[in-house]
Write a protein that holds these residues in place. Structure first.
Motif, PDB file in Angstrom:
ATOM      1  N   SER A 278     -41.550 -27.739 108.417  1.00 54.98           N
ATOM      2  CA  SER A 278     -41.576 -27.965 106.789  1.00 54.98           C
ATOM      3  C   SER A 278     -40.753 -27.069 106.154  1.00 54.98           C
ATOM      4  CB  SER A 278     -43.179 -27.691 106.505  1.00 54.98           C
ATOM      5  OG  SER A 278     -43.089 -27.641 105.028  1.00 54.98           O
ATOM      6  N   ALA A 279     -39.997 -27.769 105.325  1.00 54.47           N
ATOM      7  CA  ALA A 279     -38.763 -27.036 104.492  1.00 54.47           C
ATOM      8  C   ALA A 279     -39.593 -26.132 103.334  1.00 54.47           C
ATOM      9  CB  ALA A 279     -37.866 -27.917 103.874  1.00 54.47           C
ATOM     10  N   GLU A 280     -40.591 -26.625 102.914  1.00 55.47           N
ATOM     11  CA  GLU A 280     -41.329 -25.635 101.829  1.00 55.47           C
ATOM     12  C   GLU A 280     -42.179 -24.591 102.481  1.00 55.47           C
ATOM     13  OE1 GLU A 280     -43.607 -27.310  98.714  1.00 55.47           O
ATOM     14  OE2 GLU A 280     -42.077 -28.792  98.013  1.00 55.47           O
ATOM     15  N   VAL A 281     -42.883 -24.849 103.857  1.00 53.48           N
ATOM     16  CA  VAL A 281     -43.657 -23.732 104.445  1.00 53.48           C
ATOM     17  C   VAL A 281     -42.561 -22.780 104.574  1.00 53.48           C
ATOM     18  CG1 VAL A 281     -44.707 -23.256 106.483  1.00 53.48           C
ATOM     19  CG2 VAL A 281     -45.293 -25.061 105.207  1.00 53.48           C
ATOM     20  N   TYR A 285     -41.567 -17.564 103.851  1.00 53.49           N
ATOM     21  CA  TYR A 285     -41.306 -16.655 105.100  1.00 53.49           C
ATOM     22  C   TYR A 285     -39.925 -16.383 105.106  1.00 53.49           C
ATOM     23  CZ  TYR A 285     -40.156 -16.064 110.082  1.00 53.49           C
ATOM     24  OH  TYR A 285     -39.796 -15.399 111.523  1.00 53.49           O
ATOM     25  N   LEU A 286     -38.932 -16.964 104.544  1.00 49.08           N
ATOM     26  CA  LEU A 286     -37.562 -16.571 104.209  1.00 49.08           C
ATOM     27  C   LEU A 286     -37.715 -15.453 103.180  1.00 49.08           C
ATOM     28  CD1 LEU A 286     -35.640 -19.767 104.326  1.00 49.08           C
ATOM     29  CD2 LEU A 286     -35.738 -18.423 106.216  1.00 49.08           C
ATOM     30  N   ALA A 287     -38.608 -15.214 102.429  1.00 49.78           N
ATOM     31  CA  ALA A 287     -38.535 -14.395 101.357  1.00 49.78           C
ATOM     32  C   ALA A 287     -39.121 -12.939 101.631  1.00 49.78           C
ATOM     33  CB  ALA A 287     -39.367 -14.765 100.067  1.00 49.78           C
ATOM     34  N   LEU A 288     -39.556 -13.115 102.968  1.00 45.35           N
ATOM     35  CA  LEU A 288     -40.133 -11.594 103.379  1.00 45.35           C
ATOM     36  C   LEU A 288     -39.659 -10.520 103.233  1.00 45.35           C
ATOM     37  CD1 LEU A 288     -42.599 -13.005 106.302  1.00 45.35           C
ATOM     38  CD2 LEU A 288     -43.231 -12.427 104.216  1.00 45.35           C
ATOM     39  N   PRO A 298     -30.059 -26.372 105.861  1.00 43.79           N
ATOM     40  CA  PRO A 298     -29.411 -27.556 105.161  1.00 43.79           C
ATOM     41  C   PRO A 298     -30.032 -27.777 104.011  1.00 43.79           C
ATOM     42  CG  PRO A 298     -31.440 -27.631 106.629  1.00 43.79           C
ATOM     43  CD  PRO A 298     -31.357 -26.234 106.568  1.00 43.79           C
ATOM     44  N   PRO A 299     -29.628 -29.024 103.300  1.00 45.61           N
ATOM     45  CA  PRO A 299     -29.565 -29.161 101.902  1.00 45.61           C
ATOM     46  C   PRO A 299     -31.365 -29.391 101.808  1.00 45.61           C
ATOM     47  CG  PRO A 299     -27.952 -30.759 102.743  1.00 45.61           C
ATOM     48  CD  PRO A 299     -28.555 -29.997 103.888  1.00 45.61           C
ATOM     49  N   GLU A 300     -32.037 -29.726 102.576  1.00 46.60           N
ATOM     50  CA  GLU A 300     -33.689 -29.815 102.461  1.00 46.60           C
ATOM     51  C   GLU A 300     -34.096 -28.386 102.292  1.00 46.60           C
ATOM     52  OE1 GLU A 300     -32.227 -33.212 105.110  1.00 46.60           O
ATOM     53  OE2 GLU A 300     -31.852 -30.879 105.128  1.00 46.60           O
ATOM     54  N   VAL A 301     -33.695 -27.422 103.025  1.00 48.18           N
ATOM     55  CA  VAL A 301     -34.302 -26.131 102.795  1.00 48.18           C
ATOM     56  C   VAL A 301     -33.725 -25.672 101.120  1.00 48.18           C
ATOM     57  CG1 VAL A 301     -34.541 -23.841 103.623  1.00 48.18           C
ATOM     58  CG2 VAL A 301     -34.481 -25.772 104.982  1.00 48.18           C
ATOM     59  N   VAL A 305     -36.276 -24.270  98.429  1.00 48.59           N
ATOM     60  CA  VAL A 305     -36.396 -23.123  97.559  1.00 48.59           C
ATOM     61  C   VAL A 305     -36.346 -23.182  96.037  1.00 48.59           C
ATOM     62  CG1 VAL A 305     -34.969 -20.911  97.004  1.00 48.59           C
ATOM     63  CG2 VAL A 305     -35.225 -21.921  99.544  1.00 48.59           C
ATOM     64  N   ARG A 306     -35.585 -24.216  95.559  1.00 46.39           N
ATOM     65  CA  ARG A 306     -35.409 -24.700  94.319  1.00 46.39           C
ATOM     66  C   ARG A 306     -36.804 -24.984  93.683  1.00 46.39           C
ATOM     67  NH1 ARG A 306     -35.450 -28.548  90.886  1.00 46.39           N
ATOM     68  NH2 ARG A 306     -35.573 -30.340  92.492  1.00 46.39           N
ATOM     69  N   VAL A 307     -37.592 -25.925  94.299  1.00 49.20           N
ATOM     70  CA  VAL A 307     -38.855 -26.558  94.083  1.00 49.20           C
ATOM     71  C   VAL A 307     -39.952 -25.209  94.135  1.00 49.20           C
ATOM     72  CG1 VAL A 307     -40.752 -28.174  94.615  1.00 49.20           C
ATOM     73  CG2 VAL A 307     -38.315 -28.496  94.868  1.00 49.20           C
ATOM     74  N   VAL A 308     -39.737 -24.490  94.979  1.00 46.97           N
ATOM     75  CA  VAL A 308     -41.007 -23.247  95.132  1.00 46.97           C
ATOM     76  C   VAL A 308     -40.692 -22.203  94.042  1.00 46.97           C
ATOM     77  CG1 VAL A 308     -41.757 -21.571  96.700  1.00 46.97           C
ATOM     78  CG2 VAL A 308     -41.144 -23.645  97.552  1.00 46.97           C
ATOM     79  N   ALA A 309     -39.404 -22.128  93.836  1.00 46.76           N
ATOM     80  CA  ALA A 309     -39.004 -21.241  92.740  1.00 46.76           C
ATOM     81  C   ALA A 309     -39.555 -21.567  91.271  1.00 46.76           C
ATOM     82  CB  ALA A 309     -37.498 -20.794  92.726  1.00 46.76           C
ATOM     83  N   GLU A 310     -39.591 -22.826  91.020  1.00 49.48           N
ATOM     84  CA  GLU A 310     -39.664 -23.515  89.829  1.00 49.48           C
ATOM     85  C   GLU A 310     -41.362 -23.428  89.688  1.00 49.48           C
ATOM     86  OE1 GLU A 310     -38.062 -27.271  89.502  1.00 49.48           O
ATOM     87  OE2 GLU A 310     -36.156 -26.592  88.868  1.00 49.48           O
TER      88      GLU A 310
END
Length: 317
Positions: A278-281, A285-288, A298-301, A305-310
């Motif tokens: 899952s890209a959103e999941v 984890y990447l922000a840890l 890839p573009p999906e991730v 990141v943009r969606v989760v940040a908003e």
């Protein structure tokens, strides 16, 4: 075995069982003269055992530590106890202990009588180990032993393998090397039917058999690198490449080497490769690591990141 050789082995066992023995005690135990004891001590020294002798009250013969580890003599109870401990250690998560314990267990198992091997199995089967925190994928000790010996002796193996989707296939393999991440065991092997290298999880194996026939070793890839690449990328739908604006050593303190690949990108940055279904999941984890980063692909991730940040910005009011 000659009487002298038998007596020297008996002497070695006595010296290993207690810190200091007087010459009289050893002569009495062995049923020989003090002169024979001295000759047998010299024989042990010629074999590389550092036997020290001291005089006076409290003196005697003592087996010391040498530059190399000589063979140990174990009685049946000691052999069983050591094998049980090595089996537990081989399945543990202490860095570096699992592989060393497996090598030692393989050597011990090779010379252990079948009746003692049965005792070890009985103790192991009657024991439950509580693990803390991270879930471990348990592997049967006999599977570890079979694959360790096959890797060492270049022996063909056959087994049933259940993949991530639950499909069961029969595998004919050339076993090369075992790799542990602390949580799981993997085998680097050449698949004879697929004519290619494979990284296989031991906890997904069943009916593991050494076939007795041997193979000529091929030029193999580095086992650790191959397995790490396989477990961080190939099983997942999304594989992200992320640049962190922090040195590799700093970012590595957050991520496990068994879940990501980290490459330096200059002195003050690094590139991390990680996978998820899952890209959103993947985003939290990447922000840890707690430092600035940018998703390269890839573009999906990138979009996740943009969606989760908003979403987080709205939650912050």
């Amino acid at each position: 075995m000659s009487e002298t050789t038998s007596r020297v082995l008996q002497l070695l066992g006595l010296l290993q069982s207690r810190r200091v023995w007087s010459g009289e005690e050893l002569a009495d135990r062995l049923g020989v003269t003090g002169r024979s004891v001295r000759r047998d001590v010299d024989r042990l020294r010629d074999l590389g055992y550092p036997v020290h002798a001291s005089k006076g009250h409290g003196g005697g013969y003592q087996l010391g530590a040498g530059a190399a580890l000589p063979p140990l003599l174990l009685d049946p109870e000691e052999a069983v106890a050591m094998a049980v401990c090595l089996r537990v250690a081989a399945g543990g998560s202490v860095a570096g202990v699992g592989e060393s314990a497996l090598r030692a267990l393989s050597k011990l198992d090779q010379v252990m009588p079948s009746r003692l091997r049965a005792q070890v199995s009985a103790v192991h089967e009657a024991t439950v180990t509580l693990t803390s925190g991270q879930q471990q994928d348990l592997v049967e000790p006999d599977v570890l032993m079979t694959l360790a010996r096959a890797s060492r002796d270049h022996e063909h193996v056959a087994l049933s393998y259940t993949d991530i989707r639950g499909n069961v296939t029969q595998r004919r393999l050339e076993a090369y090397q075992l790799v542990t991440t602390g949580r799981r065991w993997y085998l680097l092997a050449y698949d004879r039917d697929r004519d290619d290298w494979r990284s296989l999880r031991l906890d997904r194996m069943s009916d593991v058999r050494a076939l007795g026939s041997t193979f000529t070793p091929r030029a193999a890839p580095d086992a650790a690198t191959y397995v790490q690449r396989a477990i961080t990328s190939s099983p997942y739908r999304y594989v992200a490449r992320v640049r962190y604006f922090a040195p590799k050593d700093v970012v590595a303190q957050t991520f496990s080497a068994s879940t990501v690949q980290i490459e330096p990108d200059g002195d003050d940055a690094c590139i991390v490769t990680a996978g998820a279904d899952s890209a959103e999941v993947m985003v939290p984890y990447l922000a840890l690591p707690g430092c600035d980063f940018e998703v390269l692909s890839p573009p999906e991730v990138v979009e996740a990141v943009r969606v989760v940040a908003e979403r987080l910005a709205r939650a912050a009011g």
